[in-house]
Design an enzyme around this catalytic site. Structure first.
Site, mmCIF file in Angstrom:
data_model
loop_
_atom_site.group_PDB
_atom_site.id
_atom_site.type_symbol
_atom_site.label_atom_id
_atom_site.label_comp_id
_atom_site.label_asym_id
_atom_site.label_seq_id
_atom_site.Cartn_x
_atom_site.Cartn_y
_atom_site.Cartn_z
ATOM 1 N N ARG A 242 11.741 35.724 45.150
ATOM 2 C CA ARG A 242 13.074 36.089 44.679
ATOM 3 C C ARG A 242 13.194 35.734 43.193
ATOM 4 O O ARG A 242 12.604 34.744 42.732
ATOM 5 C CB ARG A 242 14.142 35.365 45.493
ATOM 6 N N LYS A 267 17.688 29.762 50.515
ATOM 7 C CA LYS A 267 18.362 30.808 51.281
ATOM 8 C C LYS A 267 18.097 30.681 52.772
ATOM 9 O O LYS A 267 18.991 30.902 53.594
ATOM 10 C CB LYS A 267 17.933 32.190 50.777
ATOM 11 N N HIS A 330 14.610 42.168 42.132
ATOM 12 C CA HIS A 330 14.252 42.131 43.552
ATOM 13 C C HIS A 330 13.307 43.269 43.929
ATOM 14 O O HIS A 330 12.735 43.257 45.020
ATOM 15 C CB HIS A 330 15.517 42.218 44.413
ATOM 16 N N ARG A 333 9.818 42.777 45.419
ATOM 17 C CA ARG A 333 9.722 42.424 46.837
ATOM 18 C C ARG A 333 9.642 43.679 47.699
ATOM 19 O O ARG A 333 8.830 43.762 48.630
ATOM 20 C CB ARG A 333 10.906 41.552 47.229
ATOM 21 N N HIS A 357 11.049 35.379 54.572
ATOM 22 C CA HIS A 357 12.158 35.765 55.433
ATOM 23 C C HIS A 357 12.230 34.807 56.606
ATOM 24 O O HIS A 357 11.244 34.136 56.936
ATOM 25 C CB HIS A 357 11.976 37.205 55.927
ATOM 26 N N TYR A 367 9.504 29.736 61.349
ATOM 27 C CA TYR A 367 8.071 29.625 61.163
ATOM 28 C C TYR A 367 7.691 28.404 60.350
ATOM 29 O O TYR A 367 8.415 27.959 59.466
ATOM 30 C CB TYR A 367 7.512 30.895 60.515
#
Length: 405
Positions: A242, A267, A330, A333, A357, A367
């Site tokens: 980001r 985030k 962005h 990405r 994510h 994760y």
């Protein structure tokens, strides 16, 4: 004899304090220093008591008499006016502590420790501009859904639909904190689902066609501005983090031996690892002698103690003639997400992990930052090699065949 407004105004100090009676126990106490205080002397359960009614001229004769009458009414009802005054002060103090603003600021103090500075600033401005002026002094438990909706409608009326949605989300978090801390019983923002105008989705501009990627990257490589911004422009597509994570990157988070960049993603609240390709490491090694005196890899041109502006990369692209409808910060990405999947055919979960994510396993757990790390290292090197190939093609207009997997 009753006092007059003129007599009260013209009462002069004397060598000793004295009293001017208005009758019924109400009097003006004139101090030797000239200060004037309203007092009410009365008896309750046989004991003499004194009630302070305010300071002249802030409290006029008319105001003092009104307060006097209220105190007499309490006495007739069998209530001690001094005790009632203490209870009123306590109630006011409790109301102030339980106001929407007080609860919001308490919540904000706890949250901003784990937020990025930029996000904290946005939330602070959102509360200060759009919530506090209308709800700040209200007891949080008394705020209703229609009342909150009226505040959000004000934001919508500016044409800021996305801001209205985000403000509703922030308000909801504040109310839920209020519920958790016993200051209110429910979150009224939950009643407003569907009440706001739907957002018009605007996708961030991104180049995802491989034929267009090479010319874009060659343009970024040729940026003639500062070395710091040039390095950021070249590293952005290689890491596809980001924009805020890139500009706030710190040297302490780079492991040159392992070729890894480790940092906390505010985030999604997870630790993240970015495997660094040989191309990315070369950029960092070249930049290190220039900015190693700052904790930031890409420090501000004005102060080494601050990261570069959040507009630095965008402004550089605009100066090169790359329009906002062509590419955004962005956009790298989206570029990586699309091409790694459709052209290089890497597994979707590898890509999602690398995009940081909020991927969860079958048990709903976020994760681990080391998940699929060997595979992601290979993917990131293949990605950098593929981008080099696209740049070479763009320069020669020839198709260069390479093995990226």
């Amino acid at each position: 004899m009753k006092l007059t407004a003129t007599a009260v105004k013209e009462a002069k100090p004397k060598s000793k304090a004295y009293k001017l009676s208005d009758g019924g126990g109400l009097y003006l106490a004139v101090q030797a220093n000239g200060a004037k205080y309203w007092r009410y002397k009365f008896r309750f359960t046989g004991k003499e008591k004194l009630l302070a009614l305010g300071v002249y001229p802030k409290v006029s004769l008319k105001d003092a008499r009104a307060k006097h009458r209220d105190a007499q009414d309490l006495l007739e009802a069998g209530i001690d006016p001094t005790m009632q005054k203490q209870l009123n002060k306590l109630a006011a103090l409790t109301a102030a502590e339980n106001s929407f603003k007080a609860v919001a600021l308490e919540w904000f103090e706890g949250q901003k420790r784990i937020w990025a500075e930029g996000h904290s600033g946005k939330v602070d401005r959102m509360m200060t501009k759009d919530l506090f002026p209308y709800l700040g002094n209200r007891p949080i438990k008394e705020i209703t859904s229609p009342e909150l909706l009226a505040v959000l409608r004000r934001i919508e009326s500016r044409g800021a639909r996305e801001a209205a949605k985000r403000t509703k989300q922030i308000a909801g978090q504040i109310f839920r904190y209020g519920v958790a801390t016993g200051r209110c019983e429910r979150d009224p923002s939950q009643d407003l689902n569907g009440a706001l105008a739907p957002n018009i989705t605007k996708h961030r501009a991104a180049v995802t066609n491989p034929k267009e990627v090479g010319p874009l990257l060659n343009a970024l490589d040729g940026y003639q501005g500062t070395a710091v911004v040039n390095a950021a422009l070249r590293l952005a597509p290689l890491t596809f983090v980001r924009p805020g994570e890139l500009r706030q990157a710190k040297w302490a988070d780079i492991d040159f031996d392992k070729a890894e960049w480790r940092f906390f993603v505010t985030k999604t609240h997870v630790e993240h690892i970015v495997p660094l390709s040989t191309q990315a490491m070369a950029i960092l090694r070249d930049l290190y002698p220039l900015t190693c005196n700052s904790e930031y890899i890409f420090p501000s041109a004005r102060a080494l103690s601050r990261p570069m502006s959040d507009n630095a990369v965008l402004a550089a692209m605009r100066r090169m003639g790359i329009e906002k409808n062509e590419m955004s910060g962005h956009g790298f990405r989206a570029m990586a997400r699309t091409i790694l999947d459709e052209e290089l055919h890497f597994r979707a979960d590898y890509i999602e992990h690398q995009l940081a994510h909020n991927v969860r396993d079958a048990h709903g757990r976020a994760y681990n930052r080391t998940a699929h790390l060997p595979e992601r290292k290979k993917m990131m090197q293949a990605w950098s090699d593929y981008l080099d190939n696209l740049k070479a093609q763009a320069k020669t207009n020839n198709v260069v065949t390479a093995q990226f997997r």
